[in-house]
Design a protein around this motif. Structure first.
Motif, short mmCIF file in Angstrom:
data_model
loop_
_atom_site.label_atom_id
_atom_site.label_comp_id
_atom_site.label_asym_id
_atom_site.label_seq_id
_atom_site.Cartn_x
_atom_site.Cartn_y
_atom_site.Cartn_z
N LEU A 47 22.84 36.77 7.84
CA LEU A 47 23.18 35.31 7.98
C LEU A 47 23.08 35.03 9.57
N GLY A 48 22.40 34.49 10.21
CA GLY A 48 22.18 34.22 11.47
C GLY A 48 22.84 33.06 11.73
N ARG A 49 22.55 32.27 12.88
CA ARG A 49 23.26 31.15 13.36
C ARG A 49 22.60 29.97 12.99
N GLY A 50 21.20 30.19 12.32
CA GLY A 50 20.62 29.13 11.55
C GLY A 50 19.35 28.48 12.48
N LYS A 51 18.91 29.24 13.56
CA LYS A 51 17.91 28.97 14.48
C LYS A 51 16.68 29.56 13.88
N GLY A 52 16.69 30.65 13.42
CA GLY A 52 15.65 31.29 12.98
C GLY A 52 14.98 32.13 14.03
N PHE A 53 15.46 32.45 15.24
CA PHE A 53 14.84 33.10 16.32
C PHE A 53 14.34 34.41 15.99
N ILE B 215 24.93 37.68 0.94
CA ILE B 215 24.51 36.81 1.70
C ILE B 215 23.46 35.79 1.00
N PRO B 216 23.43 34.31 0.66
CA PRO B 216 22.63 33.70 0.31
C PRO B 216 21.32 33.60 1.26
N VAL B 217 20.24 34.10 0.73
CA VAL B 217 18.95 34.00 1.43
C VAL B 217 17.76 33.12 0.56
N ASP B 218 16.76 32.97 1.53
CA ASP B 218 15.64 32.28 1.04
C ASP B 218 14.34 33.20 1.51
N ASP B 219 13.23 32.94 1.03
CA ASP B 219 11.96 33.91 1.54
C ASP B 219 11.64 34.11 2.97
N ASN B 220 12.09 33.11 3.77
CA ASN B 220 11.86 33.18 5.07
C ASN B 220 12.77 34.21 5.85
N TYR C 83 10.65 35.91 15.29
CA TYR C 83 10.19 37.05 16.17
C TYR C 83 9.52 38.40 15.45
N LEU C 84 10.27 38.51 14.22
CA LEU C 84 9.99 39.73 13.41
C LEU C 84 8.52 39.12 12.88
N GLU C 85 8.22 38.01 12.62
CA GLU C 85 6.83 37.86 11.95
C GLU C 85 5.92 37.83 13.00
#
Length: 200
Positions: free
Chosen positions: A145-151, A182-187, A155-157
């Motif tokens: 669970l990050g801070r919601g920015k997707g950094f 942790i609730p996650v989605d495909d990204n 980057y890993l992509e």
């Protein structure tokens, strides 16, 4: 999507509350335990190019890790976040003292200046072997669970498109940041391993 976002927000609040309750001494103590585990880790021992986050107050302290990276003669890269987007680069750090001259961001962490183009970016410099990942919360399956920015996800992509492929990822966590799930989605990109103080 809205339900997932709400679940993440609620969990972020809960974890922030748990970490805020830790004393400075306790955070330092756990940081030492986690650092020692990392130093013995085969992926750390063998890596040549490593990306390390510069820690905030509510994260495992990485100062001793960065010192050790230089002591071991590895090449160290640190994040430069672009506040206006979710773009992040990993730029080469020349020494521990190098950080002290960098500007402070609004998050109160030091990072290379926006117009500092003299530093090598990790992907242009042969790619990374290991990325140490920050985050607010983790579960034992490697969900983060990050801070919601997707950094980091973004980057890993980029790393995956690099000839070297995806680096090994290790998250550093206080045990208070561990969650059942942790609730996650495909990204959301899975982390290879989470290091924290367990009962070994």
């Amino acid at each position: 999507m809205a339900a997932l976002r709400a679940a993440k927000q609620a969990l972020r609040k809960e974890i922030k509350r748990r970490v805020a309750a830790l004393s400075g001494e306790e955070k330092q103590r756990q940081s030492v335990v986690v650092s020692q585990k990392l130093f013995r880790h085969p992926k750390y021992v063998s890596c040549k190019q490593i990306a390390v986050f510069v820690s905030m107050d509510d994260e495992v302290s990485t100062e001793e890790i960065i010192k050790d990276v230089f002591k071991q003669g590895k090449r160290c890269f640190i994040p430069r976040y672009e506040s206006s987007s979710n773009h992040m680069d990993m730029l080469k750090l020349n020494s521990l003292q190098d950080i002290e001259t960098m500007p402070l961001t609004s998050w109160n962490i030091r990072q290379p200046a926006e117009d500092d183009n003299s530093r090598e970016e990790a992907l242009a410099a042969g790619g990374l072997d290991l990325i140490l990942m920050p985050g607010l919360g983790f579960d034992r399956s490697g969900n983060r669970l990050g801070r919601g920015k997707g950094f980091y996800d973004t980057y890993l992509e980029r790393c995956m498109k690099h000839p070297k492929g995806k680096p090994y990822t290790i998250a550093l966590a206080f045990k208070e940041q561990l969650c059942q799930e942790i609730p996650v989605d495909d990204n959301d990109v899975l982390i290879d391993e989470v290091l924290y103080e367990d009962d070994e």
